[in-house]
Write a protein that holds these residues in place. Structure first.
Motif, PDB file in Angstrom:
ATOM      1  N   VAL A 113       6.789   5.667  -9.498  1.00 49.12           N
ATOM      2  CA  VAL A 113       6.582   6.719 -10.491  1.00 49.12           C
ATOM      3  C   VAL A 113       7.906   7.462 -10.633  1.00 49.12           C
ATOM      4  O   VAL A 113       8.445   7.975  -9.650  1.00 49.12           O
ATOM      5  N   TYR A 114       8.419   7.495 -11.848  1.00 48.32           N
ATOM      6  CA  TYR A 114       9.690   8.177 -12.121  1.00 48.32           C
ATOM      7  C   TYR A 114       9.363   9.476 -12.839  1.00 48.32           C
ATOM      8  O   TYR A 114       8.854   9.462 -13.959  1.00 48.32           O
ATOM      9  N   ALA A 115       9.632  10.612 -12.175  1.00 44.29           N
ATOM     10  CA  ALA A 115       9.175  11.906 -12.679  1.00 44.29           C
ATOM     11  C   ALA A 115      10.332  12.849 -12.950  1.00 44.29           C
ATOM     12  O   ALA A 115      11.381  12.772 -12.293  1.00 44.29           O
ATOM     13  N   THR A 116      10.128  13.750 -13.910  1.00 42.69           N
ATOM     14  CA  THR A 116      11.111  14.795 -14.197  1.00 42.69           C
ATOM     15  C   THR A 116      10.432  16.154 -14.154  1.00 42.69           C
ATOM     16  O   THR A 116       9.251  16.287 -14.456  1.00 42.69           O
ATOM     17  N   ARG A 117      11.207  17.168 -13.767  1.00 44.95           N
ATOM     18  CA  ARG A 117      10.669  18.525 -13.684  1.00 44.95           C
ATOM     19  C   ARG A 117      10.347  19.066 -15.068  1.00 44.95           C
ATOM     20  O   ARG A 117       9.346  19.739 -15.275  1.00 44.95           O
ATOM     21  N   THR A 118      11.229  18.758 -16.039  1.00 43.60           N
ATOM     22  CA  THR A 118      11.053  19.223 -17.413  1.00 43.60           C
ATOM     23  C   THR A 118      10.616  18.060 -18.285  1.00 43.60           C
ATOM     24  O   THR A 118      11.167  16.965 -18.179  1.00 43.60           O
ATOM     25  N   ALA A 119       9.641  18.287 -19.138  1.00 46.99           N
ATOM     26  CA  ALA A 119       9.207  17.243 -20.063  1.00 46.99           C
ATOM     27  C   ALA A 119      10.364  16.896 -21.005  1.00 46.99           C
ATOM     28  O   ALA A 119      10.874  17.774 -21.707  1.00 46.99           O
ATOM     29  N   ARG A 120      10.764  15.633 -21.022  1.00 44.96           N
ATOM     30  CA  ARG A 120      11.917  15.252 -21.839  1.00 44.96           C
ATOM     31  C   ARG A 120      11.953  13.742 -22.031  1.00 44.96           C
ATOM     32  O   ARG A 120      11.181  12.997 -21.429  1.00 44.96           O
ATOM     33  N   THR A 121      12.873  13.305 -22.890  1.00 48.90           N
ATOM     34  CA  THR A 121      13.111  11.877 -23.048  1.00 48.90           C
ATOM     35  C   THR A 121      14.166  11.451 -22.032  1.00 48.90           C
ATOM     36  O   THR A 121      15.073  12.216 -21.693  1.00 48.90           O
ATOM     37  N   VAL A 122      14.037  10.231 -21.544  1.00 53.74           N
ATOM     38  CA  VAL A 122      14.971   9.693 -20.557  1.00 53.74           C
ATOM     39  C   VAL A 122      15.300   8.258 -20.913  1.00 53.74           C
ATOM     40  O   VAL A 122      14.656   7.644 -21.768  1.00 53.74           O
ATOM     41  N   ARG A 123      16.285   7.715 -20.247  1.00 53.70           N
ATOM     42  CA  ARG A 123      16.540   6.272 -20.289  1.00 53.70           C
ATOM     43  C   ARG A 123      16.125   5.717 -18.935  1.00 53.70           C
ATOM     44  O   ARG A 123      16.608   6.155 -17.893  1.00 53.70           O
ATOM     45  N   ARG A 179       7.478  -2.580 -11.178  1.00 54.93           N
ATOM     46  CA  ARG A 179       6.435  -1.891 -11.938  1.00 54.93           C
ATOM     47  C   ARG A 179       6.724  -0.401 -11.871  1.00 54.93           C
ATOM     48  O   ARG A 179       6.938   0.160 -10.792  1.00 54.93           O
ATOM     49  N   ALA A 180       6.720   0.252 -13.029  1.00 63.48           N
ATOM     50  CA  ALA A 180       7.067   1.669 -13.077  1.00 63.48           C
ATOM     51  C   ALA A 180       6.205   2.399 -14.101  1.00 63.48           C
ATOM     52  O   ALA A 180       5.742   1.814 -15.078  1.00 63.48           O
ATOM     53  N   VAL A 181       6.007   3.683 -13.849  1.00 68.89           N
ATOM     54  CA  VAL A 181       5.340   4.588 -14.779  1.00 68.89           C
ATOM     55  C   VAL A 181       6.173   5.858 -14.856  1.00 68.89           C
ATOM     56  O   VAL A 181       6.645   6.360 -13.833  1.00 68.89           O
ATOM     57  N   LEU A 182       6.359   6.366 -16.055  1.00 71.98           N
ATOM     58  CA  LEU A 182       7.104   7.603 -16.248  1.00 71.98           C
ATOM     59  C   LEU A 182       6.143   8.783 -16.225  1.00 71.98           C
ATOM     60  O   LEU A 182       5.083   8.744 -16.857  1.00 71.98           O
ATOM     61  N   LEU A 183       6.535   9.825 -15.505  1.00 73.84           N
ATOM     62  CA  LEU A 183       5.698  11.014 -15.344  1.00 73.84           C
ATOM     63  C   LEU A 183       6.425  12.238 -15.873  1.00 73.84           C
ATOM     64  O   LEU A 183       7.526  12.568 -15.422  1.00 73.84           O
ATOM     65  N   ASN A 184       5.829  12.883 -16.876  1.00 73.96           N
ATOM     66  CA  ASN A 184       6.395  14.071 -17.523  1.00 73.96           C
ATOM     67  C   ASN A 184       7.665  13.739 -18.297  1.00 73.96           C
ATOM     68  O   ASN A 184       8.473  14.621 -18.569  1.00 73.96           O
ATOM     69  N   CYS A 185       7.839  12.485 -18.648  1.00 73.41           N
ATOM     70  CA  CYS A 185       8.994  12.064 -19.442  1.00 73.41           C
ATOM     71  C   CYS A 185       8.653  10.759 -20.150  1.00 73.41           C
ATOM     72  O   CYS A 185       7.668  10.098 -19.818  1.00 73.41           O
ATOM     73  N   GLU A 186       9.492  10.394 -21.128  1.00 70.31           N
ATOM     74  CA  GLU A 186       9.278   9.183 -21.917  1.00 70.31           C
ATOM     75  C   GLU A 186      10.609   8.517 -22.223  1.00 70.31           C
ATOM     76  O   GLU A 186      11.616   9.201 -22.372  1.00 70.31           O
ATOM     77  N   ASP A 187      10.582   7.204 -22.308  1.00 71.49           N
ATOM     78  CA  ASP A 187      11.733   6.446 -22.783  1.00 71.49           C
ATOM     79  C   ASP A 187      11.311   5.757 -24.077  1.00 71.49           C
ATOM     80  O   ASP A 187      10.557   4.781 -24.035  1.00 71.49           O
ATOM     81  N   PRO A 188      11.756   6.249 -25.219  1.00 71.57           N
ATOM     82  CA  PRO A 188      11.302   5.680 -26.492  1.00 71.57           C
ATOM     83  C   PRO A 188      11.767   4.246 -26.711  1.00 71.57           C
ATOM     84  O   PRO A 188      11.224   3.550 -27.570  1.00 71.57           O
ATOM     85  N   ASP A 189      12.749   3.792 -25.939  1.00 67.52           N
ATOM     86  CA  ASP A 189      13.294   2.448 -26.127  1.00 67.52           C
ATOM     87  C   ASP A 189      12.773   1.432 -25.121  1.00 67.52           C
ATOM     88  O   ASP A 189      13.151   0.262 -25.170  1.00 67.52           O
ATOM     89  N   ALA A 190      11.952   1.862 -24.186  1.00 67.28           N
ATOM     90  CA  ALA A 190      11.440   0.952 -23.157  1.00 67.28           C
ATOM     91  C   ALA A 190       9.923   0.890 -23.223  1.00 67.28           C
ATOM     92  O   ALA A 190       9.256   1.895 -23.469  1.00 67.28           O
ATOM     93  N   ALA A 235       0.827  -1.215   0.000  1.00 68.64           N
ATOM     94  CA  ALA A 235       0.000   0.000   0.000  1.00 68.64           C
ATOM     95  C   ALA A 235       0.859   1.261   0.000  1.00 68.64           C
ATOM     96  O   ALA A 235       0.455   2.294   0.526  1.00 68.64           O
ATOM     97  N   THR A 236       2.052   1.174  -0.574  1.00 67.31           N
ATOM     98  CA  THR A 236       2.911   2.341  -0.733  1.00 67.31           C
ATOM     99  C   THR A 236       3.341   2.458  -2.190  1.00 67.31           C
ATOM    100  O   THR A 236       3.516   1.453  -2.880  1.00 67.31           O
ATOM    101  N   VAL A 237       3.500   3.691  -2.620  1.00 67.27           N
ATOM    102  CA  VAL A 237       3.961   3.984  -3.976  1.00 67.27           C
ATOM    103  C   VAL A 237       5.220   4.836  -3.862  1.00 67.27           C
ATOM    104  O   VAL A 237       5.248   5.819  -3.117  1.00 67.27           O
ATOM    105  N   GLY A 238       6.262   4.465  -4.589  1.00 65.00           N
ATOM    106  CA  GLY A 238       7.469   5.271  -4.614  1.00 65.00           C
ATOM    107  C   GLY A 238       7.381   6.324  -5.708  1.00 65.00           C
ATOM    108  O   GLY A 238       6.841   6.065  -6.787  1.00 65.00           O
ATOM    109  N   LEU A 239       7.871   7.519  -5.427  1.00 69.76           N
ATOM    110  CA  LEU A 239       7.954   8.562  -6.449  1.00 69.76           C
ATOM    111  C   LEU A 239       9.364   9.129  -6.402  1.00 69.76           C
ATOM    112  O   LEU A 239       9.792   9.685  -5.384  1.00 69.76           O
ATOM    113  N   ILE A 240      10.096   8.926  -7.487  1.00 68.46           N
ATOM    114  CA  ILE A 240      11.468   9.400  -7.576  1.00 68.46           C
ATOM    115  C   ILE A 240      11.539  10.460  -8.664  1.00 68.46           C
ATOM    116  O   ILE A 240      11.054  10.259  -9.779  1.00 68.46           O
TER     117      ILE A 240
END
Length: 325
Positions: free
Chosen positions: A118-128, A137-148, A57-62
């Protein structure tokens, strides 16, 4: 039990916890879940379920750095609210962009057995996607990994660009200049906004009249706009890539003896508090940060989520900076 009833585990949880009416779940769905409960003689045991399914019942946000930022704080508020609705709490850590600290935070989340990150970035951008998140289990927030193949939630910046251009065109303004170049490597907001602006103008048989290049800050916006105006630059419509640039542009236009919107119509992006402080209030394409954070958590906790990228619409918040047509 959820699969037997043909619903997601999240939906089953709402029903079992007496929240069907609150969440507007259809009576037929409620009946199927209750029938499955009766047939299977289901008795939820939270402790046993946590041990068996490793759900805490916990969610991590990095994130790199969002808690101290106005927009990031709104994302965090949305994420926390959605987590509470789903009977979870958010455990957060910021890396400040330090890869080693990010690795330690990921290890800490995994040791806590969080139900996902939840893996989040301040600026919308692509990430690895960090290596440590490939096994959780992970979800990207305000960012995308085109290879994953990882679910992501981002604002529809291209749609926002279209909306900005359409606002000026609807006011009869077709002499449109754009102010600002995205200063962040791998950033997606600036290029996508620009693509949307161009697409909307092209659809109406015109194009961007020019670009005033500068960083996305008040001081750089003021300096760049002042140089442009001093060199004879003029426009009927100006699209600023964020509200801070709009503030700088306002100051430069005023010093040049030009009035908003009588001489120049201005549209910007973000929908920040700054937009409402300007006089006249600037028309701004609003970023849905609260909804971004909330949807990221909902996608994380929906074990049947199909993945892919969700683009959240950006809406225009009208001010007084665009002249009447």
């Amino acid at each position: 039990m959820a699969s037997s009833a043909g619903v997601s585990r999240t939906t089953a949880s709402y029903i079992l916890n007496g929240r069907a009416d609150e969440m507007r779940i259809a009576p037929g769905t409620v009946a199927r879940v209750r029938a499955a409960v009766a047939e299977m003689d289901y008795r939820p045991n939270r402790t046993a379920r946590s041990l068996r399914m490793r759900r805490t019942a916990t969610v991590g946000l990095i994130s790199d750095q969002i808690a101290g930022q106005q927009y990031g704080s709104s994302m965090l508020t949305g994420a926390s609210a959605a987590a509470r609705e789903l009977q979870h709490v958010v455990v957060m850590g910021e890396s400040g962009g330090d890869p080693e600290l990010e690795r330690l935070l990921i290890d800490e989340m995994r040791e806590r057995d969080v139900d996902g990150v939840v893996y989040a970035t301040r600026t919308a951008r692509t990430v690895r996607l960090p290596e440590g998140l490939t096994e959780v289990r992970a979800v990207l927030l305000n960012c995308e990994d085109p290879d994953a193949r990882v679910p992501s939630v981002v604002p529809d910046d291209e749609g926002g660009g279209r909306a900005a251009a359409a606002t000026l065109l609807a006011a009869g303004v077709d002499d449109v200049w754009v102010m600002g170049e995205d200063p962040t490597p791998d950033a997606t907001a600036g290029p996508r906004r620009m693509a949307g602006i161009r697409a909307e103008l092209h659809a109406r048989g015109t194009d961007i009249a020019g670009v005033v290049p500068c960083d996305w800050s008040v001081t750089d916006g003021f300096a760049a706009a002042s140089r442009w105006l001093a060199a004879g630059g003029r426009a009927k419509g100006l699209i600023c890539m964020n509200d801070r640039l709009a503030m700088g542009a306002y100051q430069a236009l005023a010093e040049a003896g030009l009035r908003v919107p009588d001489d120049v119509s201005v549209v910007s992006f973000d929908g920040s508090a700054l937009a409402s402080w300007l006089r006249p209030e600037v028309t701004s394409v609003t970023l849905p940060f609260h909804d971004l954070g909330a949807l990221a958590v909902r996608r994380l906790l929906d074990l049947e989520d199909a993945g892919g990228t969700v683009l959240l619409p950006m809406t225009v918040r009208a001010g007084g900076s665009v002249r009447d047509s």
